[in-house]
Design a protein around this motif. Structure first.
Motif, PDB file in Angstrom:
ATOM      1  N   THR A 279     -10.646  18.555  33.387  1.00  0.00           N
ATOM      2  CA  THR A 279     -11.844  17.490  33.448  1.00  0.00           C
ATOM      3  C   THR A 279     -12.322  17.356  32.055  1.00  0.00           C
ATOM      4  OG1 THR A 279     -12.639  18.139  35.697  1.00  0.00           O
ATOM      5  CG2 THR A 279     -14.219  17.010  34.300  1.00  0.00           C
ATOM      6  N   PHE A 280     -12.782  18.591  31.277  1.00  0.00           N
ATOM      7  CA  PHE A 280     -13.131  18.310  29.852  1.00  0.00           C
ATOM      8  C   PHE A 280     -12.000  17.632  29.090  1.00  0.00           C
ATOM      9  CE2 PHE A 280     -12.832  19.981  25.596  1.00  0.00           C
ATOM     10  CZ  PHE A 280     -14.060  19.825  25.179  1.00  0.00           C
TER      11      PHE A 280
ATOM     12  N   ARG B  68     -20.218  17.157  29.248  1.00  0.00           N
ATOM     13  CA  ARG B  68     -21.188  18.267  29.052  1.00  0.00           C
ATOM     14  C   ARG B  68     -21.131  19.142  30.248  1.00  0.00           C
ATOM     15  NH1 ARG B  68     -26.644  18.225  31.343  1.00  0.00           N
ATOM     16  NH2 ARG B  68     -26.632  16.099  31.842  1.00  0.00           N
ATOM     17  N   PHE B  69     -21.043  18.707  31.507  1.00  0.00           N
ATOM     18  CA  PHE B  69     -20.604  19.747  32.691  1.00  0.00           C
ATOM     19  C   PHE B  69     -19.700  20.577  32.482  1.00  0.00           C
ATOM     20  CE2 PHE B  69     -23.975  16.818  34.921  1.00  0.00           C
ATOM     21  CZ  PHE B  69     -24.803  17.626  34.817  1.00  0.00           C
ATOM     22  N   ALA B  70     -18.402  19.716  32.042  1.00  0.00           N
ATOM     23  CA  ALA B  70     -17.270  20.638  32.185  1.00  0.00           C
ATOM     24  C   ALA B  70     -17.466  21.518  31.192  1.00  0.00           C
ATOM     25  CB  ALA B  70     -16.278  19.564  31.770  1.00  0.00           C
ATOM     26  N   GLU B  71     -18.064  21.298  29.872  1.00  0.00           N
ATOM     27  CA  GLU B  71     -18.207  22.453  28.972  1.00  0.00           C
ATOM     28  C   GLU B  71     -19.025  23.702  29.612  1.00  0.00           C
ATOM     29  OE1 GLU B  71     -18.198  20.554  24.625  1.00  0.00           O
ATOM     30  OE2 GLU B  71     -19.901  19.945  25.745  1.00  0.00           O
TER      31      GLU B  71
ATOM     32  N   GLY C   5      -7.328  21.336  25.620  1.00  0.00           N
ATOM     33  CA  GLY C   5      -7.670  21.292  26.770  1.00  0.00           C
ATOM     34  C   GLY C   5      -6.563  21.144  27.961  1.00  0.00           C
ATOM     35  N   TRP C   6      -5.836  20.159  27.625  1.00  0.00           N
ATOM     36  CA  TRP C   6      -4.649  19.994  28.220  1.00  0.00           C
ATOM     37  C   TRP C   6      -3.705  21.011  28.359  1.00  0.00           C
ATOM     38  CZ3 TRP C   6      -5.473  15.826  31.311  1.00  0.00           C
ATOM     39  CH2 TRP C   6      -6.134  14.692  30.620  1.00  0.00           C
ATOM     40  N   THR C   7      -3.468  21.494  27.038  1.00  0.00           N
ATOM     41  CA  THR C   7      -2.575  22.629  26.779  1.00  0.00           C
ATOM     42  C   THR C   7      -2.685  23.780  27.491  1.00  0.00           C
ATOM     43  OG1 THR C   7      -1.985  21.648  24.345  1.00  0.00           O
ATOM     44  CG2 THR C   7      -1.434  23.989  24.756  1.00  0.00           C
ATOM     45  N   GLU C   8      -4.032  24.290  27.464  1.00  0.00           N
ATOM     46  CA  GLU C   8      -4.634  25.583  28.070  1.00  0.00           C
ATOM     47  C   GLU C   8      -4.372  25.388  29.613  1.00  0.00           C
ATOM     48  OE1 GLU C   8      -8.109  28.535  28.700  1.00  0.00           O
ATOM     49  OE2 GLU C   8      -8.421  27.158  27.283  1.00  0.00           O
TER      50      GLU C   8
ATOM     51  N   LEU D  52     -17.329  20.847  41.596  1.00  0.00           N
ATOM     52  CA  LEU D  52     -17.723  19.530  41.354  1.00  0.00           C
ATOM     53  C   LEU D  52     -17.304  18.582  40.304  1.00  0.00           C
ATOM     54  CD1 LEU D  52     -21.497  20.465  42.452  1.00  0.00           C
ATOM     55  CD2 LEU D  52     -20.418  18.443  43.341  1.00  0.00           C
ATOM     56  N   CYS D  53     -17.160  19.207  39.192  1.00  0.00           N
ATOM     57  CA  CYS D  53     -16.639  18.748  38.011  1.00  0.00           C
ATOM     58  C   CYS D  53     -15.360  17.849  38.444  1.00  0.00           C
ATOM     59  CB  CYS D  53     -16.446  19.504  36.774  1.00  0.00           C
ATOM     60  SG  CYS D  53     -17.859  20.089  36.071  1.00  0.00           S
ATOM     61  N   TRP D  54     -14.416  18.753  39.046  1.00  0.00           N
ATOM     62  CA  TRP D  54     -13.057  18.145  39.329  1.00  0.00           C
ATOM     63  C   TRP D  54     -13.050  17.082  40.535  1.00  0.00           C
ATOM     64  CZ3 TRP D  54      -8.596  17.694  37.644  1.00  0.00           C
ATOM     65  CH2 TRP D  54      -7.492  17.612  38.406  1.00  0.00           C
ATOM     66  N   ALA D  55     -14.157  17.164  41.402  1.00  0.00           N
ATOM     67  CA  ALA D  55     -14.184  16.245  42.246  1.00  0.00           C
ATOM     68  C   ALA D  55     -14.616  14.864  41.799  1.00  0.00           C
ATOM     69  CB  ALA D  55     -15.066  16.540  43.394  1.00  0.00           C
TER      70      ALA D  55
END
Length: 788
Positions: free
Chosen positions: A536-537, A515-518, A553-556, A496-499
Motif C-alpha cells: 500500500t505504501f 499516511r495510514f500505511a506509514e 517498499g516494493w523490494t521489501e 483496512l489499508c490493503w482493502a
C-alpha cells in the motif's frame, strides 16, 4: 485582494508594460523564451489566455513587481468570458461551467434561514465588492455559522464565474489534507502528490472562484498552505467558518451573533415575529403542526428564547419537546438544567449549548442514551445498518426518538447525521472506558468488513458503485483506521489499508493512503499484513511520483513474500519493481520484473487475474519502448480480453492507450483512432480526466497523419486544459512518444501559421471536459456528458 474588473485588456496592458520597459516585441520574446509572433498575438488580442508559465516568463523578462504581476494575471479572461465572446456554438457548449471544473456544490438546506436577512445582504456585498479576500464567520458551536455561510455563498454565486466550492472539514483530522480537499472541491483530481499546494495553486491561478470552507477551527495549521494558494490565485476568495479567527493578513472577521430575542413582556404577535421566536415556532410546528404562539404561552416562549440566548441549536432542541411538554413546563425544566449544567469556566453561550444538550440527554430513556453515546464513534454520518452494527441490535425505534428530539438528522439520501456540537457532546458522554472501546471496535470491524467486501468491485463493472460508497464513508473509514491504531489493533489497521489502497489510488487520495500505511507499518504486524501495508505504501508513493520512497517498499514486500512464500507479496512486489524500472527508463529491467511477477503467480491471486492482465499491458509498453510494436499488440490483446470479461474499465483503457500507441507505430491510424475513441468513452464513464488528457494527445498525433491541422491544435489545447483541471500527471506507467506529439504540433503550426495555431490551441483550452469529449468523438449526435 481579488482582481477587480479593469478597463484595459491583457493586450493593452502587455503592450504598455513592454513599451515602459523599453523593449521591442523581438527583444521581449528573446528574454522570455518565446517567439515574436507569440508576443504579437498577445498584443493584438488574437491570443487571450496564455499559460501561467508564459505570464511568469513575461513578468520576469519585464522585471514586474508583485502588484504588476497580479494585475497582469487578472487581465486574463475567465473561460466564461471566452465562451461569451466566441460565438453561439462555443457559448452554448459552455453550460457545464466556464473552467471545465465542477466545484463541489453547496448543501441544500432543509429549512429557510430566519432572522438574518440584513446580515446576509451585508456579507454578500462585502464578498462581491472585490475588496475582501478572506471572510471568516466566527462564533460558538450551534450559533448558525455554517447555515449563514451557505446562504451568503448562494447569494453571491453569480459573482464568481468559476463557481462556488463547498469544502466541509468536520471529518478531516490531518491539516496536510486540507489543501487537497480544497483542490478536489474545486473540481481537481491528482492533488495529493508531494506538492499539493503548488499543484492546486497552479491549476487555479486564473480561477474566479469562491471557496467556502466549513469547520476550520481544528485545522489551523493548514492555514499557511491556504494562504499560499490565495497569494498565487488573485481571483479566489475564501469564506470560512471557524470558532476562532484564522489570523491571516487581509482577514475580515464577522462574529456570528445569536438571533435577536423578544422582550419578555412581548405579546404573542411580537414573540412570533422576533427572529428567535420565529425559529422556535417553525421547529415546534415540525413536531406539533397545530402549535401556535398565543397569549397564554407567549411569555414562556419569550423567556425560553432569552434563557437560550437566541442560539439556534439550543432553540431547536427545546422546540423539539413541545409535543410532550408545554412552554411553561419546558421553561421550568430548562431553568433547573441550566443551573447545574456545563462547566463554569466555559463562556456563557457555550454553557447554554452544553446545558441544553445535557438536558435533552437526561430526558432520554436508558436505551436511547446508550444509542446516543454510541453514535459518537461515527464521522461524517452513518447508515441504519452501521448504527445497528455498533449498537449490537435493532436501533430504529431509538433513532426515531433521537430524530424527534433533534439530536439526529435524517438526510435526503436516507443517511443519518448529527450537527457538530451534538456529535461532540455524544463523544463526551461516551468517554474512554470499556463501553467506548467496545463501540469503537465494533465500528472498526464493521467498516473493515465493508471495505473488504468492496475490493472485488474495484476491478469489475461495479467499480462506480463501490467508489461512491467509499466516498460516502470516507470519514468513517479513516476513523476506523485511526481507532485501530489508537487501540493497538495494528492488524485491523493493516487490513483496512490493503482493502482501501485501490480505492485511494482511483480517487486520488494518495496522502491519506500514504499516511495510514506509514502508521500501520510502525505497528506490530504479522508478516502477511506487513507485506500488504508495504505494498500500500509503495503504491501510494509511486502514484505521488516519489520513486525513491516507493522503491524500497516494493523490494521489501517482494523479499518478505519470498521468505514466507506469500504469492501476493512476490507477485505485487515484482510488478512494483517493474513500474519503478519503467518510470526510470530501464525497459530491460522492467520486462524482467513483470515476467517475474507473472511467474510468481500473478495469475493465481484472488484478484480476478487483475495483476496478471496489468503485467501484460506493461509488457506491451516495454515492447513499444524497445521499438517492437508488433510484439506489443498481442500482449495487450490478452489483457484487454480479460479486462473486458470482468468489466474492468481501468485496465481496459490503460490497455487501449497502449494498443493505440502500437497501432500508431505500425502506421495504422484507423486502428489507433478506434482504440482511442473507445478510451474516450471509458474516460467519460469513469470521469477520469487524466486518462482523457493522454488520449486527446494521442488523437492529435493520429489526426496529424490525416493532415487535419486545426483539429490537431484544438485537441492539443483540450489535453492541456484537462491536465490543468486534474492538477497533475498521474499515470507514471504511461510512456507516450512525446516526440510524435511535438511533431504533430510543429506540423500543425506550419500549416496554420503561428497565430492560427495559437488561436486553435486556445479554442481547445477553452473547452470543458464534455466539449472535449464531443470534439474527440466528432459526433453530430446527442451531446455526451462526463460522469461525475
Amino acid at each position: 485582494m481579488p482582481a477587480s474588473p479593469r478597463d484595459r485588456s491583457l493586450a493593452e496592458r502587455l503592450r504598455a508594460l513592454r513599451v515602459r520597459a523599453g523593449l521591442t516585441q523581438e527583444e521581449l520574446a528573446e528574454r522570455a523564451g518565446l517567439t515574436p509572433h507569440a508576443i504579437s498575438a498577445l498584443e493584438r488580442g488574437t491570443r487571450t489566455r496564455p499559460y501561467p508559465h508564459t505570464l511568469r516568463a513575461l513578468a520576469d523578462a519585464m522585471g514586474l513587481d508583485e502588484a504588476e504581476r497580479a494585475d497582469l494575471r487578472a487581465a486574463v479572461p475567465s473561460r466564461q468570458a471566452a465562451a461569451d465572446t466566441a460565438g453561439p456554438a462555443t457559448a452554448e457548449a459552455s453550460a457545464a461551467g466556464p473552467s471545465g471544473r465542477r466545484p463541489a456544490p453547496l448543501p441544500v438546506p432543509a429549512t429557510a434561514l430566519l432572522g438574518r436577512d440584513d446580515e446576509v445582504t451585508d456579507l454578500a456585498a462585502q464578498l462581491s465588492d472585490g475588496r475582501t479576500r478572506v471572510l471568516t464567520l466566527t462564533g460558538v458551536g450551534g450559533v448558525g455559522k455554517s447555515r449563514l455561510a451557505i446562504e451568503v455563498a448562494g447569494r453571491v454565486a453569480a459573482s464568481f464565474p468559476d463557481g462556488v466550492a463547498w469544502v466541509p472539514l468536520a471529518a478531516v483530522s490531518d491539516p496536510s489534507l486540507v489543501v487537497p480537499a480544497v483542490g478536489r472541491a474545486a473540481g481537481l483530481s491528482g492533488v495529493e502528490g508531494l506538492d499539493a499546494v503548488g499543484v492546486v495553486a497552479a491549476a487555479l491561478r486564473t480561477a474566479r472562484l469562491l471557496l467556502v470552507i466549513d469547520n476550520l477551527e481544528h485545522l489551523l495549521d493548514a492555514v499557511a498552505g491556504l494562504c499560499e494558494v490565495l497569494e498565487s490565485c488573485p481571483g479566489i476568495v475564501l469564506l470560512a467558518t471557524s470558532r476562532a479567527p484564522l489570523r491571516v493578513r487581509g482577514e475580515q472577521e464577522h462574529p456570528v451573533q445569536p438571533l435577536a430575542v423578544p422582550a419578555q413582556s412581548a405579546g404573542a404577535e411580537a414573540v412570533a415575529a422576533s427572529p428567535a421566536g420565529a425559529l422556535f415556532l417553525e421547529r415546534a410546528r415540525a413536531v406539533a403542526p397545530a402549535f401556535e404562539v398565543d397569549d397564554d404561552n407567549a411569555a414562556d416562549i419569550a423567556r425560553l428564547c432569552v434563557r437560550l440566548a437566541g442560539i439556534p441549536l439550543a432553540l431547536e432542541l427545546a422546540a423539539a419537546k413541545v409535543r410532550v411538554l408545554s412552554p411553561a413546563v419546558l421553561m421550568t425544566r430548562l431553568i433547573g438544567a441550566m443551573a447545574s449544567g456545563g462547566p463554569r469556566d466555559l463562556p456563557s453561550r457555550q454553557r447554554t449549548i452544553t446545558a441544553t444538550l445535557d438536558w435533552s440527554y437526561d430526558l432520554l430513556g436508558e436505551e436511547e442514551r446508550r444509542l446516543y453515546r454510541g453514535l459518537g464513534v461515527f464521522t461524517g454520518g452513518f447508515s441504519l445498518e452501521a448504527a445497528e452494527a455498533v449498537a449490537g441490535g435493532d436501533v430504529l425505534a431509538g433513532l426515531e426518538t433521537l430524530v424527534a428530539q433533534s439530536l439526529v438528522q435524517v438526510h435526503a439520501d436516507g443517511r443519518y447525521g448529527q450537527l457538530e456540537p451534538v456529535l461532540h457532546h455524544a463523544r463526551t458522554k461516551l468517554g474512554e472506558g470499556a463501553e467506548a472501546r467496545e463501540a469503537r471496535l465494533r465500528h472498526c470491524r464493521y467498516f473493515l468488513d465493508l471495505a473488504e467486501r468492496n475490493v472485488p468491485a474495484y476491478r469489475r463493472a461495479e467499480a462506480g458503485a463501490a467508489l461512491a460508497e467509499s466516498a460516502r464513508e470516507d470519514g468513517n473509514l479513516e476513523a476506523a483506521i485511526e481507532t485501530a491504531l489508537a487501540l493497538g489493533e495494528g492488524e485491523l489497521a493493516g487490513r483496512l489499508c490493503w482493502a482501501l489502497w485501490l480505492d485511494w489510488w482511483l480517487r486520488g487520495h494518495l496522502r491519506t493512503g500514504r499516511r495510514f500505511a506509514e502508521q500501520a507499518l510502525r505497528a506490530d504486524l504479522t508478516p502477511v499484513t506487513r507485506i500488504r501495508a508495504l505494498l500500500t505504501f509503495a503504491a501510494m508513493t509511486f502514484a505521488q511520483g516519489d520513486l525513491e520512497a516507493s522503491r524500497p517498499g516494493w523490494t521489501e514486500a517482494r523479499a518478505l513474500g519470498l521468505q514466507i512464500d506469500d504469492p501476493a507479496g512476490k507477485a505485487n512486489g515484482a510488478a512494483g519493481e517493474g513500474l519503478i524500472a519503467l518510470a526510470t527508463g530501464d525497459p530491460e529491467a522492467a520486462e524482467r520484473a513483470f515476467r517475474a511477477s507473472i511467474a510468481a503467480g500473478a495469475a493465481d491471486l484472488d484478484d480476478d487475474r487483475w495483476l496478471w492482465t496489468l503485467c501484460h499491458v506493461w509488457l506491451g509498453t516495454v515492447a513499444l519502448l524497445r521499438g517492437r510494436p508488433h510484439e506489443a499488440l498481442p500482449l495487450v490483446d490478452v489483457a484487454l480480453t480479460g479486462a473486458r470479461q470482468r468489466g474492468d474499465r481501468l485496465v481496459t483503457y490503460i490497455g487501449l492507450f497502449t494498443a493505440a500507441q502500437a497501432a500508431i507505430a505500425l502506421g495504422d491510424p484507423d486502428g489507433a483512432r478506434a482504440q482511442l475513441e473507445e478510451g474516450v468513452r471509458l474516460s467519460q464513464e469513469t470521469g477520469d480526466l487524466a486518462n482523457l488528457a493522454y488520449v486527446l494527445d494521442a488523437l492529435a498525433v493520429v489526426e496529424s497523419s490525416a493532415g487535419r491541422a486545426r483539429r490537431v491544435a484544438r485537441l492539443l489545447g483540450a489535453a492541456q486544459a484537462m491536465r490543468a483541471t486534474v492538477g497533475a500527471t498521474v499515470y507514471g506507467y504511461y510512456q507516450p512518444d512525446v516526440a510524435l506529439r511535438d511533431a504533430a504540433a510543429a506540423s500543425a503550426r506550419a500549416v496554420l501559421g503561428g497565430d492560427g495555431f495559437d488561436a486553435a490551441v486556445d479554442e481547445g483550452r477553452a473547452l470543458d471536459p464534455d466539449q472535449a469529449i464531443h470534439l474527440a468523438l466528432a459526433t453530430d449526435g446527442p451531446r455526451l456528458r462526463l460522469a461525475t
